[in-house]
Design an enzyme around this catalytic site. Structure first.
Site, PDB file in Angstrom:
ATOM      1  CG  HIS A   1      -1.787   1.221   1.301  1.00 39.87           C
ATOM      2  ND1 HIS A   1      -1.444   2.319   2.056  1.00 39.87           N
ATOM      3  CD2 HIS A   1      -2.973   1.522   0.719  1.00 39.87           C
ATOM      4  CE1 HIS A   1      -2.378   3.242   1.930  1.00 39.87           C
ATOM      5  NE2 HIS A   1      -3.321   2.775   1.127  1.00 39.87           N
ATOM      6  CG  HIS A   2       2.108   3.689   2.872  1.00 38.73           C
ATOM      7  ND1 HIS A   2       0.895   3.418   3.476  1.00 38.73           N
ATOM      8  CD2 HIS A   2       2.959   3.960   3.883  1.00 38.73           C
ATOM      9  CE1 HIS A   2       1.010   3.530   4.789  1.00 38.73           C
ATOM     10  NE2 HIS A   2       2.266   3.852   5.067  1.00 38.73           N
TER      11      HIS A   2
ATOM     12  CG  HIS B   1       0.066  -0.354   5.031  1.00 41.74           C
ATOM     13  ND1 HIS B   1      -0.875   0.615   4.755  1.00 41.74           N
ATOM     14  CD2 HIS B   1      -0.637  -1.394   5.556  1.00 41.74           C
ATOM     15  CE1 HIS B   1      -2.073   0.187   5.090  1.00 41.74           C
ATOM     16  NE2 HIS B   1      -1.953  -1.042   5.568  1.00 41.74           N
TER      17      HIS B   1
ATOM     18  CG  HIS C   1      -0.297   8.918   2.176  1.00 39.07           C
ATOM     19  ND1 HIS C   1      -0.433   7.887   1.279  1.00 39.07           N
ATOM     20  CD2 HIS C   1      -0.666   8.413   3.377  1.00 39.07           C
ATOM     21  CE1 HIS C   1      -0.853   6.801   1.905  1.00 39.07           C
ATOM     22  NE2 HIS C   1      -1.013   7.092   3.183  1.00 39.07           N
TER      23      HIS C   1
ATOM     24  CG  HIS D   1      -5.858   5.694   3.493  1.00 39.14           C
ATOM     25  ND1 HIS D   1      -6.053   5.089   4.714  1.00 39.14           N
ATOM     26  CD2 HIS D   1      -4.505   5.776   3.352  1.00 39.14           C
ATOM     27  CE1 HIS D   1      -4.888   4.811   5.275  1.00 39.14           C
ATOM     28  NE2 HIS D   1      -3.943   5.229   4.467  1.00 39.14           N
TER      29      HIS D   1
END
Length: 336
Positions: free
Chosen positions: A71-72, A149, A216, A218
């Protein structure tokens, strides 16, 4: 698992390239040691120890990851790592859940700062000429810690080595790079467009030369914007540093304004969030939560970066720019 507390040595498993400026640059493969993400929403960290006898300057970052896997990723500089393990669970917001496979600790035990961040298939980053992140002997960064992540559990027969290839040199860079992270806590009410805002005054006698920014969030993030605010006798002057749709590749983009940032200037960031759900969404560590982050990368000439590495507010519903202790005026209107 293999031991990743490896001392940074110039000629250890490195490839060497020569740039046109005759700057000798080596590559270090900083990767997860074939880990198994055994559950959803897992954060894993792995460290390397920097040789205390030499200075090194990181001048570029080449990610080795895809958004289908990670995810990152965050690369922390630490005075001390959060654990002595080769790999540990290091969620950004720890829960009471006990991980039976990995011990749990923060990325850094002391001296935490962000060096690099990646998400959404962002490409490589090369720093400007004569700019580098100082690590090692004369730097508070004695360890680097890679945090990845993983949103989803891997099959039992699959392992991962996501990470980043670090480009570095031993040649002294006259311009030291630094990162300050602006972010918020808070919540977004259901069926609401919310402004999540933060601001901090620069209180150190340093001149910052911004050159890159990264956003950043979500899934609810629509726009993230960063500013420098200079308070003058005729009112506050807001200068745009950068704005970006956080659903695009979350790379470091060139700033809009490279005008130097000085003592008493205010850094400010805003995330515009659109909560289309029928429930409250809070800032948190999982993909079901949200984040509001604006990273500013800068350099200082023959100086050290800011001691201040983070600028966070409690966020909505308690904090907005019009309630900030900086007494901000001329606040920009909503951009969507």
């Amino acid at each position: 698992m293999m031991d990743k507390k490896i001392i940074f040595v110039v000629f250890a498993t490195l490839g060497c390239i020569l740039l046109t400026s005759a700057l000798e640059v080596d590559t270090y493969d900083f990767l997860m040691p074939n880990v198994w993400p055994h559950r959803d929403e897992l954060y894993l960290c792995t460290p390397i120890r920097i040789s205390p006898h030499s200075n090194y300057y990181i001048v570029g970052f080449q990610p080795n990851a895809t958004m289908n896997t990670a995810h990152h990723m965050l690369l922390y500089g630490c005075s001390e790592p959060g654990s002595n393990e080769s790999v540990w669970s290091c969620g950004e917001m720890q829960t009471n859940e006990v991980d039976k496979m990995y011990n749990t600790a923060s990325p850094c035990r002391s001296g935490s700062q962000i060096v690099y961040a990646w998400a959404r298939d962002a490409p490589s980053l090369e720093l400007p000429k004569d700019v580098g992140f100082l690590i090692g002997q004369n730097s508070p960064i004695k360890y680097l810690v890679l945090q990845v992540h993983y949103m989803h559990r891997f099959p039992e027969d699959k392992r991962d080595n996501s990470g980043v290839f670090l480009k570095y040199t031993k040649r002294r860079m006259p311009r030291q790079a630094g990162v300050i992270l602006l972010g918020t806590s808070g919540l977004i009410a259901p069926q609401r467009v919310e402004h999540m805002e933060t601001a901090c005054t620069i209180n150190e006698n340093k001149v910052l030369h911004p050159f890159a920014f990264r956003t950043h969030t979500h899934s609810l993030g629509k726009l993230v914007t960063g500013y420098v605010v200079r308070q003058t006798e005729t009112g506050d002057v807001w200068t745009l540093l950068g704005k970006k749709d956080p659903q695009l590749p979350q790379m470091f983009y060139p700033v809009v304004s490279t005008k130097p940032i000085e003592r008493d200037d205010v850094l400010a960031a805003r995330c515009i969030m659109n909560n289309t759900h029928d429930h409250v969404v809070r800032i948190g560590a999982t993909n079901k939560d949200e984040m509001c982050n604006f990273y500013l990368m800068y350099w200082v000439e023959n100086d050290t970066p800011l001691d201040q590495k983070y600028c966070f507010s409690v966020g909505p519903p308690y904090y907005y720019w019009n309630r900030a202790r900086e007494n901000l005026g001329n606040i920009p209107l909503s951009e969507i």
